[in-house]
Design a protein around this motif. Sequence first.
Motif, PDB file in Angstrom:
ATOM      1  N   PRO A 408     -13.940  27.909 -30.570  1.00 54.53           N
ATOM      2  CA  PRO A 408     -15.058  27.148 -29.994  1.00 54.53           C
ATOM      3  C   PRO A 408     -16.212  26.973 -30.970  1.00 54.53           C
ATOM      4  N   GLY A 409     -16.720  25.750 -31.035  1.00 57.96           N
ATOM      5  CA  GLY A 409     -17.910  25.468 -31.823  1.00 57.96           C
ATOM      6  C   GLY A 409     -17.695  25.426 -33.312  1.00 57.96           C
ATOM      7  N   ARG A 410     -16.452  25.487 -33.770  1.00 58.87           N
ATOM      8  CA  ARG A 410     -16.198  25.517 -35.209  1.00 58.87           C
ATOM      9  C   ARG A 410     -15.383  24.304 -35.641  1.00 58.87           C
ATOM     10  N   ARG A 411     -15.652  23.853 -36.859  1.00 63.02           N
ATOM     11  CA  ARG A 411     -14.908  22.746 -37.452  1.00 63.02           C
ATOM     12  C   ARG A 411     -13.981  23.350 -38.506  1.00 63.02           C
ATOM     13  N   GLY A 412     -12.809  23.777 -38.070  1.00 61.95           N
ATOM     14  CA  GLY A 412     -11.888  24.460 -38.969  1.00 61.95           C
ATOM     15  C   GLY A 412     -10.933  23.505 -39.660  1.00 61.95           C
ATOM     16  N   LYS A 413     -10.028  24.069 -40.453  1.00 64.63           N
ATOM     17  CA  LYS A 413      -9.072  23.262 -41.208  1.00 64.63           C
ATOM     18  C   LYS A 413      -7.746  23.094 -40.475  1.00 64.63           C
ATOM     19  N   SER A 414      -7.620  23.694 -39.288  1.00 71.21           N
ATOM     20  CA  SER A 414      -6.358  23.583 -38.561  1.00 71.21           C
ATOM     21  C   SER A 414      -6.325  22.359 -37.650  1.00 71.21           C
ATOM     22  N   TRP A 415      -7.470  21.695 -37.459  1.00 66.44           N
ATOM     23  CA  TRP A 415      -7.534  20.392 -36.802  1.00 66.44           C
ATOM     24  C   TRP A 415      -8.194  19.426 -37.782  1.00 66.44           C
TER      25      TRP A 415
END
Length: 557
Positions: A408-415
């Motif tokens: 939640p609330g994070r802009r990760g590299k898995s999406w």
Amino acid sequence: MTVQLAGADAFHRWCTVADEVRSTTKRLQKLAALVDYFPSLPDDALAIAARFFSAIVFPRHDARTTQVGGSILWAALASLTGLSDESLAEAYGRHGDAGDMVGDVLVDRPASAHSLGWIEERFAALARATGSTARREIVRGALASLGGNEVRYFAKLLAGELRIGLKEAQVEEAVARTFERPLEQVRHANRLRGDIGEVAILARQGRLELVRLALFHPIGFMLAQPLATPEAIVEALPSPFVLEDKYDGIRAQAHVDGEEVRLFSRTLDDITRGYPEVVASLRGLGAGLVLDGELIAVDPVDRRRARPFAVLQRRLGRKAPTPAVLAEAPVGFVVYDLLAIDHELVLDSSYEARRAHLSSLSWRDDSALMASNTLAVTAHDVETAFARARDAGNEGLIAKDPASAYTPGRRGKSWVKLKRALATLDVVVTGVERGHGRRNHVLSDYTFAVRASEVDPTLLNVGKAYNGLTDAEIATLTKRFESITTERFGRFHTVRPEVVLEVTFDIVQRSTRHKAGYALRFPRIVRVRDDKLPTEIDTLARVRELAGDSDPSTDDA
């Protein structure tokens, strides 16, 4: 051991700690101020203090709001002080922040003896009050009873922004440090309960492991990182990866418990009443569900076919759409992830496991449906899916690692996301305005225009942007705009149309807000075009083209 000082729950003491947090840019010093303060508070005051430092006045699962906007605060302050609108505007102009304006105007008032509980009760009274007059009198009474620094933070809490360089994640960290609990346990409990105040008490009592999910408070949304090409996506994700259409709507989260349904926007606002057809479709879907998806305008005949965002625009902001609006612009909720089922969070489960839970639900496939997906390996797979998504009226693609957890609330590299190539416009700045908060002393908000036509140089405003430039670029432009200002209206400057910008945006849509008859959705500044003259900027015809309007006569329709 908890040491409770006499008057420890005084609001003026909370304000002093807030000042201490505000006075430093160092994260550890901010945390130290809270860690020193929290142990001195009794439980009820600890809960309030933790919420207030998170810039919230009620728990997130609590549907109450204070219903106070800037106009009520302004009127209450004017009534209390007798100051004119011009004097208040001047005070606001010095700070660009309503709380700091109030603190400036009432700076000489001595601190009160009011407690955090007294302040919380003022907010509760505002939530109960009916009518702006009653709310204005409550605000006026609070301002009259509090000291200069206290009114500053009272107003900031009303606005929902402290602007002291502190976020809820740091309050979670302070709670963990204060009561010597694992940070992830504190964060997990806060996601479950939606109340950092309750979590602070449970952390003190050593009872975090007993926390269970409380529905009907929004959980932060996981975000996708943009990538420019199919090849970049193939390189970024393990093979095979999942592809989903990226819908051109608004992100939403649905909480479902039997017949009770609530919808929350990405800004965590309750938007349930605005989408009755979606609520009806979700009723009875399951128990203890939290669903992540997109609200989109849909074809009345084929509910799986999206319509342009401009159609959805007719529904945005409507608390109770009429039957005619519901028929003209039906909305669907496309669900692509599941955060909880049977009152248990499944954020740490893999995407594949969460999708399996979604598939197990009995979808009606009318105004709420499960998003389709496909597996991909090559750039060609991505290109083919992208073309198919665009043909279906969607914005692009989201690519996901099948093993990924939901963060939640994070802009990760898995999406990651692949969107259509963005169009740009060359425009000229016609007006500038001072920003807010840390940008209060620079001209950072730019109103811009296009030419009426190739033969008519009349400038028609078409938008306003304040994102995209660095602080250094804004500082340089501020000096430049100051030198070409022709008129001032408070914080707004009319300027000579000399500075050309290249701006990008999501879509162009019809609007009566601007003289051009159109508005840009989410405009961002790409760069300053010092290589272009104002006579070379784009025209209204180009704006019409981007909006999909080919007939100029429709402008007045």
